[in-house]
Design an enzyme around this catalytic site. Structure first.
Site, PDB file in Angstrom:
ATOM      1  N   SER A 179      64.022 101.098  44.335  1.00 17.70           N
ATOM      2  CA  SER A 179      65.100 102.062  44.833  1.00 17.70           C
ATOM      3  C   SER A 179      64.610 103.481  44.648  1.00 17.70           C
ATOM      4  CB  SER A 179      66.530 101.831  44.025  1.00 17.70           C
ATOM      5  OG  SER A 179      66.099 102.151  42.785  1.00 17.70           O
ATOM      6  N   HIS A 207      68.844  96.952  47.553  1.00 21.19           N
ATOM      7  CA  HIS A 207      68.580  97.980  48.635  1.00 21.19           C
ATOM      8  C   HIS A 207      67.687  97.211  49.889  1.00 21.19           C
ATOM      9  CE1 HIS A 207      69.666 101.731  46.850  1.00 21.19           C
ATOM     10  NE2 HIS A 207      69.283 100.981  45.517  1.00 21.19           N
ATOM     11  N   LYS A 238      76.390  98.599  48.862  1.00 23.88           N
ATOM     12  CA  LYS A 238      75.556  99.505  49.654  1.00 23.88           C
ATOM     13  C   LYS A 238      75.642  99.153  51.315  1.00 23.88           C
ATOM     14  CE  LYS A 238      72.345 100.311  45.807  1.00 23.88           C
ATOM     15  NZ  LYS A 238      73.274  99.729  44.853  1.00 23.88           N
TER      16      LYS A 238
END
Length: 391
Positions: A179, A207, A238
Protein backbone atom coordinates in the site's frame (compact mmCIF):
# COMPACT_ATOMS: atom_id res chain seq x y z
CA UNK A 1 -9.54 15.06 35.66
CA UNK A 2 -7.01 12.61 34.25
CA UNK A 3 -3.37 13.64 33.96
CA UNK A 4 -2.66 13.51 30.22
CA UNK A 5 0.74 15.16 30.46
CA UNK A 6 2.63 12.27 28.83
CA UNK A 7 0.21 12.17 25.91
CA UNK A 8 0.39 15.94 25.47
CA UNK A 9 4.20 15.84 25.40
CA UNK A 10 4.17 13.10 22.79
CA UNK A 11 1.75 15.08 20.63
CA UNK A 12 3.96 18.15 20.91
CA UNK A 13 6.94 16.09 19.80
CA UNK A 14 5.00 14.89 16.75
CA UNK A 15 4.25 18.51 15.89
CA UNK A 16 7.91 19.53 16.24
CA UNK A 17 8.95 16.70 13.91
CA UNK A 18 6.32 17.65 11.34
CA UNK A 19 4.53 14.32 11.78
CA UNK A 20 1.32 15.55 13.40
CA UNK A 21 -1.67 15.41 11.08
CA UNK A 22 -5.21 16.41 12.11
CA UNK A 23 -8.22 14.71 10.56
CA UNK A 24 -9.38 16.28 7.31
CA UNK A 25 -13.15 16.84 7.14
CA UNK A 26 -14.67 16.71 3.65
CA UNK A 27 -17.88 18.47 2.72
CA UNK A 28 -18.85 16.24 -0.20
CA UNK A 29 -18.86 12.49 -0.90
CA UNK A 30 -15.97 10.45 -2.26
CA UNK A 31 -15.23 11.51 -5.85
CA UNK A 32 -12.43 12.78 -8.08
CA UNK A 33 -13.16 16.39 -7.07
CA UNK A 34 -14.25 17.08 -3.50
CA UNK A 35 -14.97 20.11 -1.33
CA UNK A 36 -12.87 21.03 1.70
CA UNK A 37 -13.07 24.35 3.53
CA UNK A 38 -15.39 25.66 0.84
CA UNK A 39 -12.86 24.86 -1.90
CA UNK A 40 -13.12 22.32 -4.69
CA UNK A 41 -9.91 20.27 -4.90
CA UNK A 42 -8.69 17.32 -6.95
CA UNK A 43 -8.71 14.17 -4.83
CA UNK A 44 -5.57 12.05 -5.37
CA UNK A 45 -5.59 9.99 -2.18
CA UNK A 46 -8.84 8.03 -2.31
CA UNK A 47 -8.93 4.22 -2.47
CA UNK A 48 -12.08 4.48 -4.59
CA UNK A 49 -10.14 2.98 -7.52
CA UNK A 50 -13.08 2.33 -9.84
CA UNK A 51 -15.42 5.11 -8.71
CA UNK A 52 -17.98 2.58 -7.47
CA UNK A 53 -19.01 4.65 -4.45
CA UNK A 54 -21.27 6.60 -6.81
CA UNK A 55 -22.31 3.78 -9.14
CA UNK A 56 -26.11 3.82 -9.66
CA UNK A 57 -26.43 0.03 -9.27
CA UNK A 58 -24.76 0.14 -5.86
CA UNK A 59 -26.90 3.05 -4.67
CA UNK A 60 -30.07 1.31 -5.80
CA UNK A 61 -29.08 -1.95 -4.08
CA UNK A 62 -28.43 -0.13 -0.79
CA UNK A 63 -31.79 1.65 -0.84
CA UNK A 64 -33.71 -1.52 -1.69
CA UNK A 65 -31.95 -3.45 1.09
CA UNK A 66 -32.92 -0.81 3.66
CA UNK A 67 -36.54 -1.04 2.54
CA UNK A 68 -36.47 -4.86 2.78
CA UNK A 69 -34.29 -5.48 5.85
CA UNK A 70 -34.01 -2.19 7.76
CA UNK A 71 -30.83 -0.34 8.62
CA UNK A 72 -29.11 -2.90 10.85
CA UNK A 73 -28.68 -6.65 11.20
CA UNK A 74 -29.39 -6.74 14.92
CA UNK A 75 -26.80 -9.27 16.03
CA UNK A 76 -23.54 -11.07 15.46
CA UNK A 77 -23.41 -13.53 12.58
CA UNK A 78 -23.71 -16.63 14.81
CA UNK A 79 -27.00 -15.57 16.43
CA UNK A 80 -29.51 -13.67 14.25
CA UNK A 81 -27.09 -11.53 12.24
CA UNK A 82 -26.75 -13.74 9.16
CA UNK A 83 -29.50 -12.59 6.82
CA UNK A 84 -30.11 -13.97 3.36
CA UNK A 85 -28.25 -11.03 1.82
CA UNK A 86 -25.10 -11.91 3.83
CA UNK A 87 -25.22 -15.53 2.71
CA UNK A 88 -25.83 -14.50 -0.89
CA UNK A 89 -22.83 -12.14 -0.81
CA UNK A 90 -20.53 -14.89 0.45
CA UNK A 91 -21.72 -17.34 -2.18
CA UNK A 92 -21.15 -14.88 -5.02
CA UNK A 93 -17.79 -13.78 -3.59
CA UNK A 94 -16.61 -17.40 -3.55
CA UNK A 95 -17.78 -17.88 -7.14
CA UNK A 96 -16.05 -14.64 -8.17
CA UNK A 97 -12.79 -15.65 -6.48
CA UNK A 98 -13.12 -19.25 -7.77
CA UNK A 99 -12.74 -20.74 -4.31
CA UNK A 100 -14.87 -23.19 -2.34
CA UNK A 101 -16.01 -20.59 0.15
CA UNK A 102 -15.74 -17.01 1.39
CA UNK A 103 -16.39 -15.44 4.79
CA UNK A 104 -17.16 -11.73 5.21
CA UNK A 105 -15.81 -9.66 8.12
CA UNK A 106 -16.54 -6.08 9.20
CA UNK A 107 -13.31 -4.71 7.71
CA UNK A 108 -10.13 -5.78 5.97
CA UNK A 109 -8.26 -5.08 9.21
CA UNK A 110 -10.41 -7.46 11.25
CA UNK A 111 -10.24 -10.06 8.48
CA UNK A 112 -6.47 -10.27 8.82
CA UNK A 113 -6.75 -10.50 12.59
CA UNK A 114 -9.39 -13.19 12.29
CA UNK A 115 -7.47 -15.32 9.81
CA UNK A 116 -4.47 -15.39 12.16
CA UNK A 117 -6.65 -17.56 14.41
CA UNK A 118 -5.45 -20.56 12.38
CA UNK A 119 -2.03 -20.19 14.06
CA UNK A 120 -1.12 -21.91 17.32
CA UNK A 121 1.91 -22.12 19.57
CA UNK A 122 3.44 -24.90 17.46
CA UNK A 123 3.21 -22.89 14.24
CA UNK A 124 5.29 -20.17 12.58
CA UNK A 125 4.17 -17.19 10.52
CA UNK A 126 6.62 -15.74 8.00
CA UNK A 127 5.89 -12.16 6.93
CA UNK A 128 7.24 -9.63 4.42
CA UNK A 129 8.76 -6.69 6.32
CA UNK A 130 6.47 -4.19 4.54
CA UNK A 131 3.18 -5.99 5.14
CA UNK A 132 0.20 -3.93 6.28
CA UNK A 133 -0.29 -2.97 9.94
CA UNK A 134 -3.33 -5.24 10.19
CA UNK A 135 -1.13 -8.25 9.42
CA UNK A 136 1.47 -7.12 11.94
CA UNK A 137 -1.16 -6.62 14.65
CA UNK A 138 -2.80 -9.95 13.79
CA UNK A 139 0.53 -11.72 14.18
CA UNK A 140 1.10 -10.06 17.56
CA UNK A 141 -2.17 -11.54 18.83
CA UNK A 142 -1.10 -15.11 18.08
CA UNK A 143 1.07 -17.46 20.13
CA UNK A 144 2.89 -18.56 16.98
CA UNK A 145 6.56 -17.95 16.36
CA UNK A 146 7.19 -15.19 13.86
CA UNK A 147 9.85 -14.56 11.25
CA UNK A 148 10.32 -11.53 9.00
CA UNK A 149 11.95 -11.56 5.57
CA UNK A 150 13.30 -8.54 3.71
CA UNK A 151 10.84 -6.96 1.30
CA UNK A 152 10.25 -9.28 -1.70
CA UNK A 153 13.56 -11.07 -0.96
CA UNK A 154 12.98 -14.64 -2.10
CA UNK A 155 16.45 -15.84 -1.11
CA UNK A 156 15.81 -14.75 2.44
CA UNK A 157 12.33 -16.24 2.41
CA UNK A 158 13.75 -19.59 1.34
CA UNK A 159 16.40 -19.44 4.05
CA UNK A 160 13.70 -18.83 6.66
CA UNK A 161 11.51 -21.64 5.30
CA UNK A 162 14.48 -23.99 5.39
CA UNK A 163 15.00 -23.19 9.08
CA UNK A 164 11.33 -23.68 10.00
CA UNK A 165 10.76 -27.28 8.98
CA UNK A 166 10.03 -28.44 12.54
CA UNK A 167 6.91 -26.29 13.02
CA UNK A 168 3.47 -27.87 12.70
CA UNK A 169 2.26 -25.20 10.26
CA UNK A 170 4.29 -22.71 8.27
CA UNK A 171 2.28 -19.75 6.97
CA UNK A 172 3.82 -17.26 4.54
CA UNK A 173 1.87 -13.98 4.49
CA UNK A 174 2.28 -11.12 2.05
CA UNK A 175 0.41 -8.13 0.72
CA UNK A 176 -0.62 -8.61 -2.90
CA UNK A 177 -0.02 -4.93 -3.65
CA UNK A 178 2.01 -3.03 -1.05
CA UNK A 179 0.00 0.00 0.00
CA UNK A 180 2.84 2.46 0.60
CA UNK A 181 5.02 1.61 -2.42
CA UNK A 182 2.56 0.41 -5.05
CA UNK A 183 4.67 -2.64 -5.98
CA UNK A 184 3.35 -6.16 -6.45
CA UNK A 185 4.38 -9.21 -4.43
CA UNK A 186 6.38 -11.87 -6.36
CA UNK A 187 3.55 -14.31 -5.77
CA UNK A 188 4.64 -17.03 -8.23
CA UNK A 189 8.03 -17.31 -6.50
CA UNK A 190 6.38 -17.31 -3.06
CA UNK A 191 4.02 -20.10 -4.12
CA UNK A 192 6.87 -22.19 -5.53
CA UNK A 193 8.85 -21.88 -2.30
CA UNK A 194 5.77 -22.64 -0.21
CA UNK A 195 5.12 -25.79 -2.22
CA UNK A 196 8.76 -26.82 -1.89
CA UNK A 197 8.69 -26.42 1.91
CA UNK A 198 5.05 -27.44 2.54
CA UNK A 199 3.85 -24.01 3.68
CA UNK A 200 0.48 -22.24 3.54
CA UNK A 201 0.29 -19.08 1.40
CA UNK A 202 -1.81 -16.18 2.72
CA UNK A 203 -2.14 -13.09 0.52
CA UNK A 204 -3.79 -9.81 1.55
CA UNK A 205 -5.27 -8.31 -1.60
CA UNK A 206 -6.64 -5.11 -0.06
CA UNK A 207 -5.12 -2.98 -2.85
CA UNK A 208 -5.33 -5.72 -5.49
CA UNK A 209 -9.07 -6.43 -5.15
CA UNK A 210 -10.77 -4.80 -8.12
CA UNK A 211 -7.35 -3.78 -9.48
CA UNK A 212 -5.37 -6.90 -10.48
CA UNK A 213 -6.57 -9.98 -12.36
CA UNK A 214 -9.50 -10.60 -14.67
CA UNK A 215 -12.36 -8.29 -13.65
CA UNK A 216 -10.37 -7.41 -10.53
CA UNK A 217 -10.26 -10.93 -9.08
CA UNK A 218 -6.92 -10.16 -7.42
CA UNK A 219 -3.26 -11.13 -7.45
CA UNK A 220 -3.86 -14.89 -7.48
CA UNK A 221 -5.76 -14.58 -10.74
CA UNK A 222 -3.31 -11.98 -12.07
CA UNK A 223 -0.52 -14.56 -11.88
CA UNK A 224 -2.64 -17.57 -12.90
CA UNK A 225 -2.22 -19.31 -9.53
CA UNK A 226 -5.74 -20.68 -9.05
CA UNK A 227 -5.78 -23.38 -6.38
CA UNK A 228 -2.21 -22.66 -5.25
CA UNK A 229 -2.86 -19.76 -2.85
CA UNK A 230 -4.58 -21.10 0.24
CA UNK A 231 -5.95 -17.92 1.81
CA UNK A 232 -7.02 -14.87 -0.17
CA UNK A 233 -8.04 -11.85 1.89
CA UNK A 234 -9.82 -9.07 0.07
CA UNK A 235 -11.39 -5.77 0.96
CA UNK A 236 -14.86 -4.47 0.23
CA UNK A 237 -13.75 -0.99 1.28
CA UNK A 238 -11.53 0.19 -1.57
CA UNK A 239 -12.19 -0.65 -5.23
CA UNK A 240 -15.46 -2.37 -4.26
CA UNK A 241 -16.64 0.99 -2.95
CA UNK A 242 -18.32 0.11 0.37
CA UNK A 243 -16.84 -1.34 3.57
CA UNK A 244 -15.78 -4.75 4.87
CA UNK A 245 -13.35 -7.54 4.19
CA UNK A 246 -13.41 -11.24 3.39
CA UNK A 247 -11.34 -14.39 3.43
CA UNK A 248 -11.69 -16.74 0.45
CA UNK A 249 -10.38 -20.30 0.40
CA UNK A 250 -11.40 -23.85 1.22
CA UNK A 251 -14.65 -24.63 3.03
CA UNK A 252 -12.73 -26.01 6.02
CA UNK A 253 -11.05 -22.61 6.45
CA UNK A 254 -14.43 -20.86 6.52
CA UNK A 255 -15.86 -23.39 8.96
CA UNK A 256 -12.88 -22.99 11.29
CA UNK A 257 -13.00 -19.20 11.23
CA UNK A 258 -16.71 -19.17 12.02
CA UNK A 259 -15.97 -21.17 15.16
CA UNK A 260 -12.72 -19.50 16.24
CA UNK A 261 -12.16 -16.02 14.76
CA UNK A 262 -13.00 -13.54 17.51
CA UNK A 263 -13.46 -10.48 15.22
CA UNK A 264 -16.14 -12.51 13.40
CA UNK A 265 -17.71 -13.97 16.53
CA UNK A 266 -17.97 -10.77 18.56
CA UNK A 267 -18.87 -8.08 16.02
CA UNK A 268 -22.35 -7.29 14.77
CA UNK A 269 -22.64 -8.18 11.10
CA UNK A 270 -22.58 -5.57 8.36
CA UNK A 271 -25.80 -3.60 7.82
CA UNK A 272 -27.93 -5.22 5.10
CA UNK A 273 -27.45 -2.16 2.87
CA UNK A 274 -23.68 -2.68 2.99
CA UNK A 275 -23.96 -6.36 2.13
CA UNK A 276 -26.32 -5.54 -0.76
CA UNK A 277 -23.98 -2.80 -1.99
CA UNK A 278 -21.02 -5.20 -2.00
CA UNK A 279 -23.07 -7.83 -3.82
CA UNK A 280 -24.00 -5.28 -6.48
CA UNK A 281 -20.34 -4.28 -6.78
CA UNK A 282 -19.24 -7.87 -7.44
CA UNK A 283 -21.84 -8.06 -10.22
CA UNK A 284 -20.58 -4.77 -11.68
CA UNK A 285 -17.00 -6.09 -11.63
CA UNK A 286 -18.04 -9.18 -13.57
CA UNK A 287 -19.11 -7.01 -16.49
CA UNK A 288 -16.75 -4.02 -16.15
CA UNK A 289 -13.38 -5.01 -17.55
CA UNK A 290 -13.28 -1.64 -19.32
CA UNK A 291 -13.28 0.19 -15.96
CA UNK A 292 -10.16 -1.68 -14.88
CA UNK A 293 -8.57 -1.03 -18.25
CA UNK A 294 -9.17 2.70 -17.80
CA UNK A 295 -7.71 2.54 -14.30
CA UNK A 296 -4.47 1.03 -15.59
CA UNK A 297 -4.27 3.40 -18.55
CA UNK A 298 -4.58 6.37 -16.19
CA UNK A 299 -2.05 4.94 -13.76
CA UNK A 300 0.55 4.34 -16.46
CA UNK A 301 0.05 7.82 -17.90
CA UNK A 302 0.40 9.53 -14.53
CA UNK A 303 3.38 7.50 -13.31
CA UNK A 304 5.26 8.01 -16.58
CA UNK A 305 4.72 11.78 -16.48
CA UNK A 306 5.72 12.08 -12.81
CA UNK A 307 8.92 10.10 -13.37
CA UNK A 308 9.73 12.19 -16.43
CA UNK A 309 9.68 15.30 -14.24
CA UNK A 310 12.42 13.72 -12.13
CA UNK A 311 10.47 12.60 -9.05
CA UNK A 312 11.36 9.38 -7.26
CA UNK A 313 8.35 7.04 -7.40
CA UNK A 314 10.19 4.04 -5.98
CA UNK A 315 9.08 0.63 -7.22
CA UNK A 316 5.51 1.67 -8.10
CA UNK A 317 3.86 -0.50 -10.73
CA UNK A 318 0.18 -0.02 -9.85
CA UNK A 319 -2.26 2.91 -9.42
CA UNK A 320 -0.47 3.70 -6.14
CA UNK A 321 2.24 6.21 -7.09
CA UNK A 322 4.35 7.53 -4.19
CA UNK A 323 6.53 10.59 -4.59
CA UNK A 324 9.33 9.89 -2.14
CA UNK A 325 10.58 13.00 -0.33
CA UNK A 326 12.46 11.64 2.69
CA UNK A 327 12.34 14.09 5.61
CA UNK A 328 8.97 14.01 7.47
CA UNK A 329 8.61 17.78 7.82
CA UNK A 330 9.49 18.39 4.16
CA UNK A 331 7.06 15.64 3.15
CA UNK A 332 4.19 17.31 4.98
CA UNK A 333 5.15 20.71 3.58
CA UNK A 334 5.05 19.22 0.10
CA UNK A 335 1.55 17.86 0.73
CA UNK A 336 0.35 21.19 2.17
CA UNK A 337 1.70 23.19 -0.77
CA UNK A 338 0.02 20.82 -3.22
CA UNK A 339 -3.27 21.44 -1.44
CA UNK A 340 -2.74 25.17 -1.89
CA UNK A 341 -2.55 24.43 -5.62
CA UNK A 342 -5.83 22.51 -5.48
CA UNK A 343 -4.51 18.93 -5.25
CA UNK A 344 -5.08 16.75 -2.20
CA UNK A 345 -2.39 14.07 -1.84
CA UNK A 346 -1.70 12.74 1.63
CA UNK A 347 1.76 12.98 3.16
CA UNK A 348 2.81 9.73 4.82
CA UNK A 349 5.67 9.64 7.32
CA UNK A 350 7.14 7.59 10.16
CA UNK A 351 5.97 5.29 11.72
CA UNK A 352 3.84 4.30 8.71
CA UNK A 353 7.03 4.32 6.62
CA UNK A 354 10.72 4.52 7.59
CA UNK A 355 11.89 7.86 9.03
CA UNK A 356 13.87 8.71 5.88
CA UNK A 357 11.22 7.41 3.45
CA UNK A 358 8.46 10.01 3.86
CA UNK A 359 6.35 10.28 0.75
CA UNK A 360 3.29 11.91 -0.71
CA UNK A 361 1.14 9.06 -1.94
CA UNK A 362 -0.96 9.56 -5.07
CA UNK A 363 -3.70 7.11 -5.96
CA UNK A 364 -5.01 7.18 -9.51
CA UNK A 365 -8.58 6.08 -10.24
CA UNK A 366 -10.54 5.05 -13.30
CA UNK A 367 -12.66 8.19 -13.00
CA UNK A 368 -9.78 10.65 -13.28
CA UNK A 369 -9.73 12.35 -16.67
CA UNK A 370 -6.51 13.19 -18.50
CA UNK A 371 -7.25 16.83 -17.69
CA UNK A 372 -7.41 15.93 -13.98
CA UNK A 373 -4.10 14.10 -14.16
CA UNK A 374 -2.41 16.92 -16.08
CA UNK A 375 -3.68 19.38 -13.45
CA UNK A 376 -2.00 17.27 -10.74
CA UNK A 377 1.21 16.93 -12.77
CA UNK A 378 1.41 20.71 -13.27
CA UNK A 379 0.95 21.24 -9.52
CA UNK A 380 3.64 18.65 -8.79
CA UNK A 381 6.11 20.38 -11.05
CA UNK A 382 5.41 23.83 -9.57
CA UNK A 383 5.66 22.70 -5.92
CA UNK A 384 8.57 20.34 -6.60
CA UNK A 385 10.60 23.25 -7.97
CA UNK A 386 9.51 25.52 -5.14
CA UNK A 387 10.87 23.26 -2.38
CA UNK A 388 13.90 22.00 -4.28
CA UNK A 389 12.81 18.44 -5.07
CA UNK A 390 13.47 19.00 -8.78
CA UNK A 391 16.73 20.29 -10.18
Amino acid sequence: MANWGALERELEQLKKEGRYRPITVWETGSDTWMNIGGRRVLQMSSNNYLGLTNHPDLKKAAIEAIEQYGVGSGSVRTITGTLHIHDQLEQELAAFKETEAALVFQSGFTTNQGVMTILGADDVVISDELNHASIIDGIRLTKAQRRIYAHRDMDQLEAVLRECGSFAKRVVVTDGVFSMDGDIAPLPAIVELAEKYDAIVFVDDAHASGVLGRNGKGSTDHFGLKGRVHIQVGTLSKAVGAVGGYAAGDQVLKDFLIQKARPFLFSTSAPPAVAATCLAAIRVLRRSESLIGQLWSNATYFRTKVRALGFNTGGSETPIVPVIVGDPAKTMLFSDLLLQQGVFAQGIVFPTVAMDKGRVRFIVTANHTREDLDFAIDALELVGNKIGLLT
